[in-house]
Design an enzyme around this catalytic site. Structure first.
Site, PDB file in Angstrom:
ATOM      1  N   LYS A  44     -17.403   4.235  -9.210  1.00  0.00           N
ATOM      2  CA  LYS A  44     -18.021   4.408 -10.533  1.00  0.00           C
ATOM      3  C   LYS A  44     -18.099   3.063 -11.239  1.00  0.00           C
ATOM      4  O   LYS A  44     -17.069   2.505 -11.615  1.00  0.00           O
ATOM      5  CB  LYS A  44     -17.221   5.418 -11.371  1.00  0.00           C
ATOM      6  CG  LYS A  44     -17.165   6.814 -10.762  1.00  0.00           C
ATOM      7  CD  LYS A  44     -16.281   7.763 -11.555  1.00  0.00           C
ATOM      8  CE  LYS A  44     -16.247   9.146 -10.914  1.00  0.00           C
ATOM      9  NZ  LYS A  44     -15.374  10.086 -11.669  1.00  0.00           N
ATOM     10  N   SER A  96     -12.069  14.207 -11.892  1.00  0.00           N
ATOM     11  CA  SER A  96     -11.250  14.371 -10.684  1.00  0.00           C
ATOM     12  C   SER A  96     -10.237  13.254 -10.542  1.00  0.00           C
ATOM     13  O   SER A  96     -10.557  12.192  -9.999  1.00  0.00           O
ATOM     14  CB  SER A  96     -12.166  14.392  -9.451  1.00  0.00           C
ATOM     15  OG  SER A  96     -13.116  13.329  -9.515  1.00  0.00           O
ATOM     16  N   LYS A 117     -18.256   6.440 -18.689  1.00  0.00           N
ATOM     17  CA  LYS A 117     -17.079   7.133 -19.252  1.00  0.00           C
ATOM     18  C   LYS A 117     -15.849   6.248 -19.202  1.00  0.00           C
ATOM     19  O   LYS A 117     -14.931   6.394 -20.010  1.00  0.00           O
ATOM     20  CB  LYS A 117     -16.852   8.462 -18.537  1.00  0.00           C
ATOM     21  CG  LYS A 117     -16.657   8.381 -17.016  1.00  0.00           C
ATOM     22  CD  LYS A 117     -15.213   8.190 -16.601  1.00  0.00           C
ATOM     23  CE  LYS A 117     -15.100   8.092 -15.094  1.00  0.00           C
ATOM     24  NZ  LYS A 117     -13.713   7.969 -14.626  1.00  0.00           N
ATOM     25  N   ALA A 125      -7.302  11.478  -8.689  1.00  0.00           N
ATOM     26  CA  ALA A 125      -6.861  11.460  -7.302  1.00  0.00           C
ATOM     27  C   ALA A 125      -5.508  12.152  -7.130  1.00  0.00           C
ATOM     28  O   ALA A 125      -5.283  12.871  -6.151  1.00  0.00           O
ATOM     29  CB  ALA A 125      -6.770  10.012  -6.812  1.00  0.00           C
ATOM     30  N   SER A 162      -5.346   8.401 -15.940  1.00  0.00           N
ATOM     31  CA  SER A 162      -6.506   7.508 -16.056  1.00  0.00           C
ATOM     32  C   SER A 162      -6.071   6.058 -16.202  1.00  0.00           C
ATOM     33  O   SER A 162      -5.447   5.674 -17.185  1.00  0.00           O
ATOM     34  CB  SER A 162      -7.358   7.912 -17.264  1.00  0.00           C
ATOM     35  OG  SER A 162      -8.302   6.909 -17.563  1.00  0.00           O
ATOM     36  N   GLY A 203     -17.451  13.240 -10.972  1.00  0.00           N
ATOM     37  CA  GLY A 203     -16.990  14.370 -11.776  1.00  0.00           C
ATOM     38  C   GLY A 203     -15.555  14.177 -12.227  1.00  0.00           C
ATOM     39  O   GLY A 203     -14.896  13.188 -11.889  1.00  0.00           O
ATOM     40  N   GLY A 259      -7.527   3.367  -1.076  1.00  0.00           N
ATOM     41  CA  GLY A 259      -6.826   3.467  -2.349  1.00  0.00           C
ATOM     42  C   GLY A 259      -6.516   4.916  -2.670  1.00  0.00           C
ATOM     43  O   GLY A 259      -6.614   5.805  -1.819  1.00  0.00           O
ATOM     44  N   TYR A 264      -0.319   4.198  -3.108  1.00  0.00           N
ATOM     45  CA  TYR A 264      -1.394   4.827  -3.881  1.00  0.00           C
ATOM     46  C   TYR A 264      -1.186   6.326  -4.108  1.00  0.00           C
ATOM     47  O   TYR A 264      -1.536   6.844  -5.167  1.00  0.00           O
ATOM     48  CB  TYR A 264      -2.730   4.598  -3.176  1.00  0.00           C
ATOM     49  CG  TYR A 264      -3.122   3.146  -3.139  1.00  0.00           C
ATOM     50  CD1 TYR A 264      -3.668   2.530  -4.256  1.00  0.00           C
ATOM     51  CD2 TYR A 264      -2.929   2.376  -1.997  1.00  0.00           C
ATOM     52  CE1 TYR A 264      -4.019   1.188  -4.243  1.00  0.00           C
ATOM     53  CE2 TYR A 264      -3.287   1.030  -1.970  1.00  0.00           C
ATOM     54  CZ  TYR A 264      -3.827   0.442  -3.091  1.00  0.00           C
ATOM     55  OH  TYR A 264      -4.166  -0.880  -3.071  1.00  0.00           O
TER      56      TYR A 264
END
Length: 340
Positions: free
Chosen positions: A106, A139, A192, A141, A255, A137, A10, A49
């Site tokens: 995550k 980040s 988060k 992609a 996000s 952290g 991905g 992706y």
């Protein structure tokens, strides 16, 4: 130069593969779809992706899991949390006991309430515990693939394993810190996504920066309350895998959790949101698991509870916000005692 198997092609798996390839490692990027592996090898692209990015020559696509992992010196697992167990079971016959296994996923598993490292240990065996490393952290992609400056943390119960991962990834664009608080790093990275859903909902409802700032701050307090109850170091939540990851996930167009929340705030139903996203929204599954944990341990997590009611019981977004704003009075410093 080391042979690294990256399991999951991905956006995040591909971006981290680029980092490893830039460091001159032999990178084997595994996909469960043969046509995707062929695209990577024949065209040096992964357009679905990571569009508009040319992949390095030392990054090869694989669709055969055994060939990808059996003589690799390290394995990087980057698959959705719901696929972790199945993938680990599939590759278990082909891996060596001393291989470093890094995961960059995550989430928390509903019902069992286990973190990703615990799921990996379940499926690969207790002997791998000292070789498991968490990478987490702030980040995105998309930015990592463009080689924009990014800083992350790696964590393990064995600091030597964390340092191996640090050496594999560290370069001028990708800075890596170590942290021995595995629980805190995984909890911060997972929870988060819940708060990012809430931030997207707030924006979708048309609320301003005041509301989102409050949501992020109070969300951090919830994360710390749960994390410290699970024996995490509270200082971890003030670092990259806590407030750092929270900020980037709650405020960026990259996000997917924020985007999903934004659509929910605009009135879309959950299934339509997931269908349109076309990628896994980890915050949904993690909200369910975290709500279950909070009920079991009697931890006050009103944002998580409100989002759970919205996602799984169709509570109106505005009603969730109204209920949060009308909660009983409390003292801020007492409520932030998790950090002390």
């Amino acid at each position: 130069m080391k042979k690294i198997a990256v399991i999951g092609a991905g956006s995040w798996g591909t971006a981290l593969s680029i980092v490893l390839a830039d460091n001159q490692h032999e990178v084997r990027l595994w996909s469960h779809r043969e046509e995707q592996a062929q695209e990577i090898n024949e065209h040096k692209t992964n357009k679905k992706y990571i569009p508009d990015i040319s992949l390095p020559n030392n990054l090869k696509g694989y669709s055969d899991l055994q060939h990808a992992v059996e003589d690799a010196e390290a394995i990087l697992l980057v698959v959705p949390t719901k696929a972790v167990r199945e993938v680990c079971r599939s590759m278990r016959p082909f891996i060596k006991n001393d291989q470093t296994t890094i995961h960059a996923s995550k989430g928390i598993e509903p019902e069992t309430h286990k973190r990703i490292s615990e799921m990996i240990e379940d499926e690969l065996g207790d002997h791998v515990r000292e070789h498991i490393v968490v990478l987490s952290g702030p980040s995105h992609a998309e930015e990592v693939a463009l080689r924009q400056p990014t800083t992350v943390t790696v964590s393990s119960y064995n600091i030597k394993a964390a340092e191996i991962a640090q050496d594999l990834f560290m370069n001028e664009n990708f800075r890596v810190y170590t942290n021995e608080d595995v629980v805190g790093v995984e909890i911060g990275g997972a929870l988060k996504n819940i708060i990012a859903l809430g931030a997207g909902i707030s924006d979708g409802l048309g609320y301003g920066d005041n509301a989102k700032s409050a949501l992020i701050t109070r969300g951090l307090a919830e994360i710390a309350r749960l994390g410290t109850k699970l024996d995490a170091n509270p200082l971890t939540f003030a670092g990259l895998t806590g407030v750092g990851d929270l900020i980037v996930t709650c405020t960026s167009k990259h996000s997917r959790n924020w985007r999903a929340g934004n659509m929910l705030g605009k009135g879309y139903v959950l299934q339509d949101v997931l269908d349109q996203m076309g990628m896994v929204v980890e915050g949904v599954r993690t909200t369910k698991a975290t709500y279950q944990i909070s009920q079991k341990l009697d931890i006050d997590m009103p944002i998580t509870e409100g989002l759970y009611e919205l996602l799984f019981h169709e509570k109106e977004p505005k009603k969730v916000v109204d209920d949060l704003m009308n909660r009983g009075k409390t003292k801020e410093l007492e409520d932030l005692s998790s950090f002390l």
